[in-house]
Motif scaffolding. Structure first.
Motif, PDB file in Angstrom:
ATOM      1  N   THR A 192      -9.971  -1.677   3.508  1.00 59.70           N
ATOM      2  CA  THR A 192      -9.107  -1.857   2.199  1.00 59.70           C
ATOM      3  C   THR A 192      -9.791  -1.368   1.309  1.00 59.70           C
ATOM      4  O   THR A 192      -9.163  -0.770   0.182  1.00 59.70           O
ATOM      5  CB  THR A 192      -9.470  -3.459   2.185  1.00 59.70           C
ATOM      6  OG1 THR A 192      -8.771  -4.226   3.089  1.00 59.70           O
ATOM      7  CG2 THR A 192      -8.764  -4.063   1.011  1.00 59.70           C
ATOM      8  N   TYR A 221       0.862  -1.162  -0.036  1.00 57.09           N
ATOM      9  CA  TYR A 221       0.035  -0.107  -0.082  1.00 57.09           C
ATOM     10  C   TYR A 221       0.845   1.237  -0.142  1.00 57.09           C
ATOM     11  O   TYR A 221       0.430   1.860  -0.958  1.00 57.09           O
ATOM     12  CB  TYR A 221      -0.914   0.015   1.318  1.00 57.09           C
ATOM     13  CG  TYR A 221      -2.242  -1.053   1.194  1.00 57.09           C
ATOM     14  CD1 TYR A 221      -2.666  -1.006  -0.091  1.00 57.09           C
ATOM     15  CD2 TYR A 221      -2.373  -1.696   2.386  1.00 57.09           C
ATOM     16  CE1 TYR A 221      -3.915  -2.190  -0.023  1.00 57.09           C
ATOM     17  CE2 TYR A 221      -3.368  -2.716   2.317  1.00 57.09           C
ATOM     18  CZ  TYR A 221      -4.268  -2.747   1.264  1.00 57.09           C
ATOM     19  OH  TYR A 221      -5.034  -3.506   0.964  1.00 57.09           O
ATOM     20  N   GLU A 233      -7.657  -6.823   8.126  1.00 55.13           N
ATOM     21  CA  GLU A 233      -8.895  -7.360   7.048  1.00 55.13           C
ATOM     22  C   GLU A 233      -8.527  -8.454   6.198  1.00 55.13           C
ATOM     23  O   GLU A 233      -9.281  -9.605   6.036  1.00 55.13           O
ATOM     24  CB  GLU A 233      -9.569  -6.262   6.442  1.00 55.13           C
ATOM     25  CG  GLU A 233     -10.278  -5.104   7.300  1.00 55.13           C
ATOM     26  CD  GLU A 233     -10.456  -3.764   6.643  1.00 55.13           C
ATOM     27  OE1 GLU A 233     -11.413  -3.239   7.392  1.00 55.13           O
ATOM     28  OE2 GLU A 233     -10.345  -3.670   5.562  1.00 55.13           O
ATOM     29  N   GLY A 245      -5.946  -2.608   6.816  1.00 53.14           N
ATOM     30  CA  GLY A 245      -6.275  -3.230   5.704  1.00 53.14           C
ATOM     31  C   GLY A 245      -5.680  -4.662   5.725  1.00 53.14           C
ATOM     32  O   GLY A 245      -6.481  -5.642   5.155  1.00 53.14           O
ATOM     33  N   ASP A 304      -3.408   1.429   6.504  1.00 58.11           N
ATOM     34  CA  ASP A 304      -2.732   0.205   5.757  1.00 58.11           C
ATOM     35  C   ASP A 304      -2.820  -0.960   6.514  1.00 58.11           C
ATOM     36  O   ASP A 304      -2.957  -2.031   6.255  1.00 58.11           O
ATOM     37  CB  ASP A 304      -1.310   0.723   5.314  1.00 58.11           C
ATOM     38  CG  ASP A 304      -1.297   1.867   4.290  1.00 58.11           C
ATOM     39  OD1 ASP A 304      -2.498   2.151   3.775  1.00 58.11           O
ATOM     40  OD2 ASP A 304      -0.245   2.312   3.913  1.00 58.11           O
TER      41      ASP A 304
END
Length: 570
Positions: free
Chosen positions: A442, A196, A263, A260, A257
């Motif tokens: 995300t 990311y 997740e 994310g 990030d």
């Protein structure tokens, strides 16, 4: 329900500290001032003193970990001195690594050259003139063998700063460890892997985001099951800050990030109690001393709260944010470069007072080139002076309860939460139904990348700061204040072109001496898995064992998945 009063928290802290003493987890050291005054391990409110919202500050080793992850702080263990190094070929960098370890370094951190960071071999035409110049050149597992020669990987923690081709480089590291006879399940270290931040700041990607995310998920699964001590992800705010963001933006973009990746792990069916402790962070320590300390404290608090309340982590280990810090490269100046020693020391002290787990100190000449031996030694000794002479390791979170530091911590936390709300807004735009394929953060991150929102925010902040410098509102010694034109010229490290010629020749010999049919077979097997939904780490490992090169592994995946081209924006 846990009693959040200061007195109850202090009693819990005392129990944890006493347990650390009983189990031998407190260093045998002199915890007195220079004048011989004995100091307490931690300080808090006086008896009967009322502190509003004290549960947000708390005690070390207790949720929300504002004051640190462990009751004993650096009394238990100092931060790891992890100097970032890499230049020329693997043999040259191996010598620097052994010098760092012999000189008191506690861990290694590998810098790779630009071709390696981009997944290219040294004989790729696009690598011309770049081999070995900003880090070490790694073309295959054979280079990893040389890089870690006489360095037992089972005993040394190794960090590798690479994201786009992180997984193929990681499997080459595993092959090198195998060839040493190491038990792979005992390996400990950190791989950056954070894609990311490449789209947000550094721009060293290979594919579209989705294939990269798949590879990261594969790596997380592999490490959880096969190498539980190894940390497959270091979520990197360093490069985001170096791109021009503010402290609050660095914190918010980086933690978003991280959410994310949480997740992603959950979407793979992984147990958060097992994979969350394998997520680590990498922050910048900039020159504004108190702001940086507040940033680190806010980071722990936000992460703990989100992991518990949003993602359901129950154990302290899964809620704790662990981070490495590097002093700010962007704060170094070519003018009066000796001043960079002072800047680095101040930034390192901020990281220490913020509770970092490991630290790299930049060398005074890094604004001009890779560090010379002398400059690298000064940077290393900077950490040693801070650890051994200043007394900063005697007390856990000595600034806890400071009106200024606590107010600044709250301010940065509030700014970060505002940014999280903006990312959630982008997630709603991206997926109006709310049925996010991986998770809400995300979806917001991917939309922000696609729209150029992150890069735009960073550019705006960088522009505002540059304007302030040019107007003289912000000061930089040697640049816009206390200037001079009599700086002595530095002797800097220069990488000979012969390094590139030798690396290309060694790579050619390696290719001629390997089993070409085996290499092609292993690459084909890897592509077959890439076309399905299987985990790619194992077939990639087989390819690395056969001496498939980094460029070949990345190349066949590019043919399958395509390459990413950043949209033009004005």
């Amino acid at each position: 329900m846990t009693d959040t009063s200061p007195k109850a928290g202090e009693l819990r802290w005392r129990e944890r500290y006493a347990e650390a003493e009983r189990t031998g987890k407190i260093r045998d050291a002199d915890f007195t001032t220079l004048s011989g005054v004995e100091v307490e391990p931690v300080y808090g409110p006086r008896e009967g003193e009322t502190v509003q919202d004290f549960e947000r500050i708390g005690w070390p080793g207790e949720f929300p970990f504002t004051r640190g992850l462990h009751a004993s702080g650096y009394r238990g263990r100092n931060w790891t001195v992890r100097q970032f190094a890499g230049f020329g070929n693997a043999e040259q960098t191996n010598k620097r690594f052994r010098d760092i370890l012999a000189g008191g370094g506690g861990g290694l951190s590998v810098a790779f050259d630009m071709p390696t960071l981009m997944g290219r071999d040294s004989d790729d035409p696009r690598s011309l003139g770049e081999v070995g110049h900003c880090g070490v050149a790694i073309d295959s597992a054979a280079d990893m063998d040389v890089l870690f020669r006489d360095i037992p990987l089972e005993q040394v923690t190794t960090s590798m700063t690479i994201s786009g081709p992180a997984v193929p480089v990681f499997v080459m590291y595993l092959v090198a460890a195998e060839r040493q006879g190491a038990d792979l399940s005992k390996l400990d270290g950190t791989l950056q892997t954070d894609i990311y931040k490449e789209y947000i700041a550094q721009k060293e990607w290979l594919f579209e985001p989705e294939p990269h995310i798949r590879l990261i998920g594969d790596l997380m699964e592999y490490c959880v099951h096969q190498i539980p001590r190894y940390k497959p992800l270091s979520v990197s705010g360093y490069h985001i800050r170096e791109a021009g963001t503010t402290a609050a933006q660095e914190l918010a973009f980086t933690l978003a990030d991280g959410f994310g990746y949480v997740e992603l792990g959950l979407s793979r069916g992984l147990d958060i109690e097992k994979f969350a402790p394998g997520l680590s962070f990498f922050f910048d320590a900039h020159i504004d001393f108190f702001e940086e300390i507040a940033k680190f404290r806010a980071a722990r608090r936000i992460w703990a709260r989100w992991l518990r309340d949003v993602y359901g982590a129950k154990s302290a280990k899964a809620q704790q944010l662990r981070f490495h810090t590097q002093t700010a490269g962007v704060s170094l100046t070519a003018q009066q470069p000796d001043n960079n020693v002072v800047r680095t020391a101040i930034e390192a002290l901020a990281a220490i007072l913020g509770g970092t787990q490991s630290l790299h100190t930049n060398a005074l000449d890094e604004v001009l080139a890779l560090p010379s031996d002398r400059a690298a030694k000064i940077a290393l000794r900077t950490q040693h002076v801070l650890a051994e002479e200043t007394g900063v390791t005697n007390v856990v979170d000595p600034l806890g309860g400071s009106w200024y530091v606590e107010a600044l911590t709250d301010k940065i936390e509030a700014e970060a939460e505002h940014i999280f709300d903006r990312i959630k807004d982008m997630a709603r735009q991206a997926v109006p139904s709310g049925n996010h394929p991986i998770g809400e953060m995300t979806s917001g991150i991917l939309r922000g990348i696609e729209d150029g929102w992150f890069t735009g925010e960073s550019a705006d902040s960088a522009f505002i700061y540059q304007q302030a410098l040019e107007k003289g509102e912000k000061k930089q010694v040697g640049v816009n204040v206390h200037t001079s034109d009599d700086d002595e010229e530095l002797e800097i490290l220069r990488i000979s072109h012969q390094v590139e010629l030798d690396q290309r020749e060694a790579l050619g010999q390696r290719k001629r001496g390997r089993d070409e049919a085996e290499v092609r077979r292993r690459l084909s097997e890897m592509v077959a898995v890439a076309r399905g939904s299987g985990n790619l780490v194992e077939p990639m490992l087989h390819a690395a064992r056969a001496e498939a090169t980094l460029g070949e592994i990345c190349g066949v995946l590019k043919e399958e998945w395509g390459e990413y081209r950043e949209p033009a924006r004005f």
